[in-house]
Scaffold this active site. Structure first.
Site, PDB file in Angstrom:
ATOM      1  CB  SER A  83     -57.920 -14.489  -8.340  1.00  0.00           C
ATOM      2  OG  SER A  83     -58.186 -13.192  -8.928  1.00  0.00           O
ATOM      3  N   GLY A  87     -55.512 -16.076 -13.528  1.00  0.00           N
ATOM      4  CA  GLY A  87     -55.259 -17.130 -14.300  1.00  0.00           C
ATOM      5  C   GLY A  87     -53.627 -16.984 -14.508  1.00  0.00           C
ATOM      6  N   GLY A 126     -46.335 -17.463  -6.506  1.00  0.00           N
ATOM      7  CA  GLY A 126     -45.532 -17.095  -7.593  1.00  0.00           C
ATOM      8  C   GLY A 126     -44.281 -17.973  -7.519  1.00  0.00           C
ATOM      9  CG  ASP A 127     -41.637 -17.636  -4.499  1.00  0.00           C
ATOM     10  OD1 ASP A 127     -41.183 -16.833  -5.423  1.00  0.00           O
ATOM     11  OD2 ASP A 127     -41.956 -17.182  -3.218  1.00  0.00           O
ATOM     12  CB  SER A 187     -48.377 -15.261 -12.285  1.00  0.00           C
ATOM     13  OG  SER A 187     -47.719 -14.283 -11.829  1.00  0.00           O
TER      14      SER A 187
END
Length: 315
Positions: free
Chosen positions: A224, A226, A252-253, A221
């Site tokens: 912002s 992408g 992220g989770d 990840s």
């Protein structure tokens, strides 16, 4: 069955403070409380995506009942080891005027050896063949940083799939046991290789190296900017989606939950990244650590798909 592991959960207290200023008295215009910890956050998202999971880990002190009541209200199965110390509380300060998010995270309780051993036994009971085990977040005091490596080894010996989301030495030692999938961000990947990784080609190069050492799927990840998805047969890159950001906590989770969703629904690699990006985008629009819903995710799928492209990297 999906099992989420949260060894250092936290009660997240989010304060909305316009024009938050250090060294002065700040007044909150709004506050909210959410049960959290990365594994628990994954369970919350999975529930909203229509996937049942079981949350395990450690809980103790006054907030233990808050967690158990909320998990019951959400219909999330759980099996936590009760500890003598207090589960931590984290404070999140959201300043919409200046577009900042400030986290103040407690270190967490100290875990006794007998408490750890009790958890290991519970963990072994839940590592059944073809179960998906999500191991994520930090660890409390009293636990060695090889714990995730140990947990991955146990799960693999029992035929379970493991998905890892960690950083630092936890991450470094754990990937040596070759989990099925990992979800680092570029900062965590930079720490692993001790170099700043911002360029897409460099990130892909490092991820391919991890993949060739036995990790089947790597979702990186980039906030912002992408995300990048590297598997054994394809590589995809996605641009970030422009959305209103109310809280970055849990984004992220939600992407980890997307990996689980993709495995259970046999999504293609491209569709996996598309879905993960949609999960992340829908989550950052929410306050606190609230979990995105399937309808919210679906609303982003079309634009998310347009932002995903296959990368030809000669593999």
């Amino acid at each position: 069955m999906v099992i989420t592991v949260t060894l250092n959960p936290a009660l997240d207290r989010t304060l909305i403070i316009e024009n938050f200023t250090l060294g002065t008295v700040n007044r909150a215009s709004k506050e909210r409380f959410d049960i959290g910890g990365k594994g628990i956050n994954v369970s919350k998202v999975l529930k909203n995506l229509g996937i049942e999971s079981k949350a395990i880990g450690f809980l103790g002190g006054m907030v233990k009942s808050v967690f158990l009541e909320e998990l019951d209200n959400r219909g999330i199965e759980h099996q936590f080891v009760e500890i003598g110390a207090q589960t931590r509380t984290n404070i999140k300060v959201v300043d919409n005027k200046n577009s900042t998010n400030t986290d103040i995270n407690e270190a967490g309780p100290a875990i006794k050896e007998e408490e750890l051993q009790k958890f290991i036994e519970i963990y072994k009971e839940n590592c059944k063949k073809e179960n998906i085990i999500v191991i994520s977040g930090g660890i409390p005091k009293g636990i060695s940083d090889d714990i995730y490596a140990r947990l991955i080894k146990i799960a693999k010996e029992r035929g379970a799939y493991t998905i890892l989301d960690a950083e630092g030495e936890l991450f470094r030692k754990a990937i040596m046991e070759k989990p099925y999938a990992i979800k680092p961000n570029n900062h965590e990947l930079s720490l692993l290789f001790n170099e700043t990784l911002e360029d897409e080609s460099k990130i892909i190069e490092k991820a391919i190296g991890i993949q060739k050492n036995g990790v089947s799927k790597i979702l990186v990840s980039l906030g912002s900017k992408g995300a990048i998805y590297v598997t054994d047969d394809e590589i995809y890159s996605a641009k970030g989606l422009k959305v209103e950001v109310n809280s970055t906590v849990g984004a992220g989770d939600s992407m980890v939950a997307a990996i689980v969703y993709s495995l259970l629904n046999n999504l293609s690699n491209k569709d996996t990244l598309t879905f993960a990006q949609a999960c992340g985008a829908s989550t950052v629009q929410l306050e606190g650590t609230e979990a995105c819903t399937l309808d919210e995710v679906k609303s982003f799928l079309e634009i998310s798909e347009r932002n995903v492209r296959r990368v030809d990297y000669g593999n």
